[in-house]
Design a protein around this motif. Structure first.
Motif, short mmCIF file in Angstrom:
data_model
loop_
_atom_site.label_atom_id
_atom_site.label_comp_id
_atom_site.label_asym_id
_atom_site.label_seq_id
_atom_site.Cartn_x
_atom_site.Cartn_y
_atom_site.Cartn_z
N VAL A 267 -26.89 114.90 88.49
CA VAL A 267 -27.77 114.04 89.27
C VAL A 267 -26.84 113.07 89.98
N ASP A 268 -26.78 113.17 91.31
CA ASP A 268 -25.85 112.35 92.07
C ASP A 268 -26.69 111.30 92.81
N ALA A 269 -26.60 110.06 92.37
CA ALA A 269 -27.50 109.02 92.89
C ALA A 269 -26.71 107.94 93.62
N MET A 270 -27.23 107.53 94.77
CA MET A 270 -26.56 106.49 95.57
C MET A 270 -27.59 105.43 95.97
N ALA A 271 -27.18 104.19 95.92
CA ALA A 271 -28.00 103.09 96.45
C ALA A 271 -27.01 102.03 96.92
N PRO A 272 -26.31 102.31 98.03
CA PRO A 272 -25.21 101.43 98.45
C PRO A 272 -25.66 99.98 98.69
N HIS A 273 -26.90 99.80 99.10
CA HIS A 273 -27.37 98.43 99.35
C HIS A 273 -28.24 97.91 98.20
N GLY A 274 -28.14 98.56 97.07
CA GLY A 274 -28.91 98.12 95.90
C GLY A 274 -30.30 98.75 95.87
N LEU A 275 -30.98 98.53 94.77
CA LEU A 275 -32.34 99.07 94.60
C LEU A 275 -33.36 98.03 95.02
N THR A 276 -34.54 98.50 95.40
CA THR A 276 -35.62 97.60 95.82
C THR A 276 -36.87 97.89 94.99
N GLY A 277 -37.54 96.84 94.57
CA GLY A 277 -38.72 96.99 93.72
C GLY A 277 -39.79 97.85 94.37
N ALA A 278 -40.57 98.53 93.55
CA ALA A 278 -41.65 99.40 94.07
C ALA A 278 -42.72 99.53 92.99
N LYS A 279 -43.87 100.09 93.42
CA LYS A 279 -44.93 100.39 92.46
C LYS A 279 -44.78 101.85 92.05
N ILE A 280 -44.67 102.09 90.77
CA ILE A 280 -44.48 103.46 90.29
C ILE A 280 -45.58 103.78 89.27
N VAL A 281 -46.29 104.88 89.54
CA VAL A 281 -47.32 105.31 88.59
C VAL A 281 -46.81 106.60 87.94
N PHE A 282 -46.54 106.55 86.65
CA PHE A 282 -46.08 107.77 85.98
C PHE A 282 -47.26 108.73 85.80
N PRO A 283 -47.08 110.02 86.15
CA PRO A 283 -48.20 110.96 86.00
C PRO A 283 -48.53 111.22 84.54
N PHE A 284 -47.55 111.07 83.67
CA PHE A 284 -47.79 111.10 82.22
C PHE A 284 -46.76 110.22 81.55
N VAL A 285 -46.98 109.96 80.27
CA VAL A 285 -46.15 108.96 79.60
C VAL A 285 -44.79 109.54 79.23
N SER A 286 -43.74 108.85 79.64
CA SER A 286 -42.38 109.24 79.24
C SER A 286 -41.64 108.00 78.73
N VAL A 287 -41.17 108.11 77.52
CA VAL A 287 -40.43 106.99 76.90
C VAL A 287 -39.14 106.75 77.69
N GLY A 288 -38.36 107.81 77.87
CA GLY A 288 -37.06 107.67 78.52
C GLY A 288 -37.17 107.20 79.97
N ALA A 289 -38.13 107.76 80.72
CA ALA A 289 -38.28 107.37 82.12
C ALA A 289 -38.70 105.90 82.21
#
Ligand code: UD1
Length: 429
Positions: A152-174
């Motif tokens: 998993v190659d992830a980039m966020a050169p300018h940092g992360l920005t807050g958002a609304k996230i609705v998990f479709p099902f419950v995940s402890v790790g996520a």
């Protein structure tokens, strides 16, 4: 490879100390990546999974000291983690493949460094267990993610920005990965349908002590206001409710009387309800939780695994071992993982009467199990065979003890202290 030899049929009587929760310790260790200051974790269990993650964090540049300084008179072993500088943002395959929870470094690395490359955990004995929710959540926070060459190659050169996230099902790790990442994102993140497992709450409380702003702790909606930086703290890890539930089931299955030191009924409420329905007595004591089953036989009970506060999937195999000798039938349904019945053929080899119908196991109690050579391919399945062996007539030899060492500290010592005839048989590799 080491084995565990058990001569069954003895009631467990005595006391067992409950350690710090493995599943709380792992995300807490990953949280050390969020700050250049020291995060000291008290009550850290001595387990192979902890060593695996410590090795991974070491390659990322985290300085690790066992029995490091802990303020405030905390008990137990203390692990001090200091990520002054991140030396690498890559979690290599060789370390990640050993333990799926390694994926928990993804969110913190990305949030702090703007990039992270983490090997995909790959297949797992108890089901496919993808990490799509982790990835989609981080993308919602603005990360650009590609899957390349098993990573998993992830980039966020300018940092992360807050958002609304609705998990479709419950995940402890996520939930844990996203909560950690959101602590260093710009603005506010709302995680809906978040996991409410006590280990998630423990992580949230530690993050708050590190300076994070998190509302809704222990509920299914977490609101996180991002901060520029977090600081170090000292945090005592919650007791391991799965270890507690495992020994409670071992006590009940053997007709024993055990005090689980540091335990509390409330921490295993759903499992306690099932144990009481099966005929065990559970009560809080000044030192912990006492579990007894002294006279009447156990009776069958139906159980369905669910996200917290439901019956935990991590206690399903142990409950089945107990149901194997209960009077009458028990229907045990697994809803979290699709392939979590590896203990069934092994329990059958010990004389259990179990039929599988899709995600449900129909267990018809038999009067006695008989000892046998058994092995299992995951942690909780292995310990269910130990419980079965303790309750069985004759000798049981549990192979592949390394699974047990991933999640149970000094298992044979703790059980032997309660009168079990159990020993580790060392074998040359
Ligand atoms: C954690 C625990 C594990 C426990 C499990 C469920 C740790 C280190 N491990 O695992 O002991 O059995 O919770 O209580 O805390 N899923 C997806 N996509 C994702 C993530 C998960 O499909 O991105 C699925 C999984 O395959 C599974 C279900 O969601 O079927 C729940 O998994 P999850 O709660 O994420 O388990 P873990 O965090 O891996």
């Amino acid at each position: 490879m080491d084995k565990i030899r058990i001569r069954g049929g003895k009631a467990l009587i005595g006391s067992i100390p409950v350690g710090g929760a493995k599943n709380a310790a792992l995300p807490l260790m990953a949280a050390s990546l969020l700050t250049e200051e020291t995060l000291a974790l008290a009550n850290i269990p001595h387990l192979a999974d902890i060593t695996t993650l410590a090795n991974l964090l070491g390659t990322l540049g985290v300085d690790i000291a066992l029995d490091g300084h802990a303020a405030g008179g905390h008990q137990g072993r203390v692990l001090a983690l200091t990520a002054r500088k991140i030396a690498s943002t890559t979690a290599p395959y060789d370390l990640v493949r050993k333990m799926r929870a390694s994926v928990l470094v993804l969110g913190p690395l990305l949030a702090r460094e703007g990039q992270a490359k983490v090997s995909l955990p790959g297949g797992c004995a108890i089901g496919a267990r993808p990490v799509d929710l982790h990835i989609k959540g981080l993308e919602a926070l603005g990360a650009k993610i590609e899957l390349r060459e098993g990573y998993v190659d992830a980039m966020a050169p300018h940092g992360l920005t807050g958002a609304k996230i609705v998990f479709p099902f419950v995940s402890v790790g996520a939930t844990e990965n996203l909560m950690m990442a959101a602590c260093l994102a710009k603005g506010t993140t709302v995680l809906s349908n978040a996991a409410r497992e006590p280990e998630v709450g423990d992580l949230a409380r530690c993050l708050i002590a590190m300076g994070a702003s998190i509302e809704g702790v222990d509920t299914d909606t977490l609101t996180i206001h991002g901060r520029d930086r977090l600081s170090g703290t000292t945090h005592a890890i919650v007791p391991d409710r799965i270890e507690m539930g495992t020994y409670a089931m071992a006590a009940a299955a053997t007709g024993g009387d055990v005090e689980l030191l540091g335990g509390r009924v409330e921490l295993i409420a759903a499992a306690a309800e099932a144990l009481r329905a099966a005929g065990a007595t559970l009560e809080d004591t000044p030192r912990g939780l006492r579990v007894r089953r002294t006279n009447a036989p156990l009776v069958g009970v139906d159980v369905m695994t669910e996200p917290f506060p439901g019956f935990p999937t991590d206690l399903q195999a142990q409950m089945m071992a107990l149901a194997a000798t209960a009077e009458g039938a028990s229907m045990i349904t697994e809803t979290i993982f699709e392939n979590r019945f590896m203990h069934v053929p092994e329990l059958r080899r010990m004389g259990a009467n179990i039929n599988l119908h899709g995600g449900s196991a129909m267990v018809r109690g038999v009067r006695k199990l008989t000892g046998a050579q058994v092995m299992a391919t995951d942690l909780r399945a292995s310990v269910s065979l130990v419980i079965a062996g303790l309750a069985a007539e004759g000798e049981t030899l549990v192979n592949r003890v390394y699974h047990l060492d991933r999640g149970y500290e000094r298992l044979e010592e703790k059980l032997a202290a309660c009168g079990a005839e159990i020993e580790r048989v060392k074998e040359a590799a």
